[in-house]
Scaffold this motif. Sequence first.
Motif, PDB file in Angstrom:
ATOM      1  N   LEU A  47      49.925  39.733  42.040  1.00  0.00           N
ATOM      2  CA  LEU A  47      50.223  40.697  40.974  1.00  0.00           C
ATOM      3  C   LEU A  47      51.163  41.785  41.501  1.00  0.00           C
ATOM      4  CD1 LEU A  47      49.544  42.025  38.122  1.00  0.00           C
ATOM      5  CD2 LEU A  47      47.852  43.334  39.384  1.00  0.00           C
ATOM      6  N   ASN A  48      50.796  42.348  42.649  1.00  0.00           N
ATOM      7  CA  ASN A  48      51.595  43.452  43.180  1.00  0.00           C
ATOM      8  C   ASN A  48      52.990  42.997  43.612  1.00  0.00           C
ATOM      9  OD1 ASN A  48      49.961  45.858  42.844  1.00  0.00           O
ATOM     10  ND2 ASN A  48      48.498  44.825  44.154  1.00  0.00           N
ATOM     11  N   VAL A  51      54.886  42.985  40.352  1.00  0.00           N
ATOM     12  CA  VAL A  51      55.167  44.345  39.878  1.00  0.00           C
ATOM     13  C   VAL A  51      56.314  44.962  40.692  1.00  0.00           C
ATOM     14  CG1 VAL A  51      54.220  46.697  39.692  1.00  0.00           C
ATOM     15  CG2 VAL A  51      52.845  44.741  38.967  1.00  0.00           C
ATOM     16  N   GLU A  52      56.230  44.830  42.016  1.00  0.00           N
ATOM     17  CA  GLU A  52      57.266  45.420  42.871  1.00  0.00           C
ATOM     18  C   GLU A  52      58.573  44.635  42.800  1.00  0.00           C
ATOM     19  OE1 GLU A  52      55.691  46.048  46.821  1.00  0.00           O
ATOM     20  OE2 GLU A  52      54.092  47.282  45.978  1.00  0.00           O
ATOM     21  N   ASN A  55      60.717  45.091  39.659  1.00  0.00           N
ATOM     22  CA  ASN A  55      61.424  46.370  39.704  1.00  0.00           C
ATOM     23  C   ASN A  55      62.603  46.313  40.678  1.00  0.00           C
ATOM     24  OD1 ASN A  55      61.433  49.347  39.043  1.00  0.00           O
ATOM     25  ND2 ASN A  55      61.346  49.400  41.273  1.00  0.00           N
ATOM     26  N   VAL A  65      55.074  42.541  33.177  1.00  0.00           N
ATOM     27  CA  VAL A  65      54.021  41.923  34.000  1.00  0.00           C
ATOM     28  C   VAL A  65      52.670  42.387  33.470  1.00  0.00           C
ATOM     29  CG1 VAL A  65      53.095  41.630  36.331  1.00  0.00           C
ATOM     30  CG2 VAL A  65      55.559  41.942  36.008  1.00  0.00           C
TER      31      VAL A  65
ATOM     32  N   GLU B 125      45.466  49.608  46.664  1.00  0.00           N
ATOM     33  CA  GLU B 125      46.017  48.444  45.961  1.00  0.00           C
ATOM     34  C   GLU B 125      45.095  47.997  44.821  1.00  0.00           C
ATOM     35  OE1 GLU B 125      48.340  45.812  48.392  1.00  0.00           O
ATOM     36  OE2 GLU B 125      47.754  44.111  47.143  1.00  0.00           O
ATOM     37  N   ILE B 128      45.709  50.526  42.006  1.00  0.00           N
ATOM     38  CA  ILE B 128      47.019  50.274  41.402  1.00  0.00           C
ATOM     39  C   ILE B 128      46.932  49.066  40.467  1.00  0.00           C
ATOM     40  CG2 ILE B 128      49.379  49.452  41.943  1.00  0.00           C
ATOM     41  CD1 ILE B 128      48.991  52.427  42.509  1.00  0.00           C
ATOM     42  N   SER B 129      46.232  48.010  40.910  1.00  0.00           N
ATOM     43  CA  SER B 129      46.095  46.801  40.074  1.00  0.00           C
ATOM     44  C   SER B 129      45.367  47.138  38.773  1.00  0.00           C
ATOM     45  CB  SER B 129      45.318  45.714  40.818  1.00  0.00           C
ATOM     46  OG  SER B 129      45.958  45.387  42.024  1.00  0.00           O
ATOM     47  N   GLN B 132      47.655  49.361  36.572  1.00  0.00           N
ATOM     48  CA  GLN B 132      48.789  48.567  36.052  1.00  0.00           C
ATOM     49  C   GLN B 132      48.333  47.711  34.867  1.00  0.00           C
ATOM     50  OE1 GLN B 132      49.592  45.063  36.122  1.00  0.00           O
ATOM     51  NE2 GLN B 132      51.706  45.378  35.463  1.00  0.00           N
ATOM     52  N   PHE B 171      56.659  51.597  36.744  1.00  0.00           N
ATOM     53  CA  PHE B 171      56.729  51.386  38.185  1.00  0.00           C
ATOM     54  C   PHE B 171      56.828  52.695  38.971  1.00  0.00           C
ATOM     55  CE2 PHE B 171      58.874  50.473  42.187  1.00  0.00           C
ATOM     56  CZ  PHE B 171      58.002  49.524  42.703  1.00  0.00           C
ATOM     57  N   LEU B 174      53.412  54.277  39.104  1.00  0.00           N
ATOM     58  CA  LEU B 174      52.534  53.530  40.013  1.00  0.00           C
ATOM     59  C   LEU B 174      52.894  53.834  41.473  1.00  0.00           C
ATOM     60  CD1 LEU B 174      52.293  49.991  38.338  1.00  0.00           C
ATOM     61  CD2 LEU B 174      50.502  51.722  38.409  1.00  0.00           C
ATOM     62  N   ARG B 178      50.447  55.366  44.224  1.00  0.00           N
ATOM     63  CA  ARG B 178      50.212  54.698  45.510  1.00  0.00           C
ATOM     64  C   ARG B 178      50.472  55.662  46.675  1.00  0.00           C
ATOM     65  NH1 ARG B 178      50.295  49.288  47.476  1.00  0.00           N
ATOM     66  NH2 ARG B 178      50.825  48.531  45.407  1.00  0.00           N
TER      67      ARG B 178
END
Lengths: 124, 190
Positions: A47-48, A51-52, A55, A65, B125, B128-129, B132, B171, B174, B178
Motif C-alpha cells: 500500500l505504502n 501511495v509514495e 506521487n 489509491v 507506517e 499512515i495506512s 490514508q 500525499f 501524509l 509521517r
Amino acid sequence: MKSIEELMAIKEKMQSKVSLRNSDAGELRVVVGMATCGIAAGARPVLNAFVEGVNEAGLSDKVMVTQTGCIGICQYEPVVEVYEEGKDKITYVKMTADKAKEVIERHLKGGKPIAEYTIGAATK
Amino acid sequence: MTGSVDEFSLYVLDIVMNSVRAGASKIDVKLFEDGEYLTFTVTDNGCGMTKEQVEKLTDPFFTTRKTRAVGLGVPFLKMLSEQTGGSLAIQSISDEDSKTDHGTTLKAVFGRNHIDFLPMGNLPETLISLIQGSPEIDFTFYHRLSGGGEVRLSCAELKQVLGDQVSLADFEILSWIRGYLDEAYEEANL
C-alpha cells in the motif's frame, strides 16, 4: 520538530493546487486488500509503495489509491486490483513493494498491464 | 498472524481495521507500556456487537464476512496475549441495543519482555495506512513508552487546522504526519 505552521503552509499550497487539477482525477483506481489475510501477507508495505510511488511518478491527479477488505482469495494476498474506466479489471496477486513500483511504471504510467503478476498467470 | 508477521504494529493495524469496518467515526488507539506489560486499547463508536457476537469473537471459525469462512484477527491477538502471559477482553454495545452509545472497546495486555512477544515494528507506517484508507475518521493515537516518553496524534486537531478542502489522505499531508510521528518517536525514545 514538524510544526503546525508547516502544516498550514502545505494547506495553502494545496488549496491553490485544487483549482488547477485536471478532470482526469480518479481515472485509474488502485485497490489494495487490507484484511487480516492481506496484512499478514505483507499488504502494508505494498500500500505504502503505491501511495509514495504514484506521487513520485507524478500520477496523483490520475490515480487514486484506496483500500478494501478481504476479497476471498486469501492464498494470493497481497492482492491489488486496478480499475480503469472502459477496461477489464486487472487483479495482481502476491504483490510486493518492488512489484508495486513496476506496476506503477509499466501499467499505471505506461498503460501496459504486467501479465505475469496477474491472477491469470498465478492460476495457470 | 502467520509466522511471517514479526511486528506488533501489524496486529495494531489489523485490529483497528475492525473498527474501521464497523463504521466508526471516532477511533481511539492507546498503547501503554508499564513495567513488564504493554496494554493495547482500541475504543470505537462503530456499530458494536451483540452479546452473542462478542462471545463468539475469539472463535476463529466465527465471522460476519461473506468472502471467507474464518475470522482470524481477534483470535490471533488473543493467542499472542495469552502466550505472553497477558489477556484480552472485549466490551461492546450494539447499535441495535443503543442508538447513541454503541461501540466497542478491545483491551489486550501483553508481557513485553516475554520471549514470544514481538518487536513493536513500524507504528508510524500503521497509522499512515489507517489515515490514508479512512481520512474521514477521527483517529486518536496515544503511546506511552516504557521510559516515560509519549507520542500523540489527533486527526480531529489536524482537521481543525486543515479545514474541509484538504484531505488527510493527500500525499503532502501524509508526509507531514509521517515526519511528525518519526520525530515524536525519536524524541520519546531519548
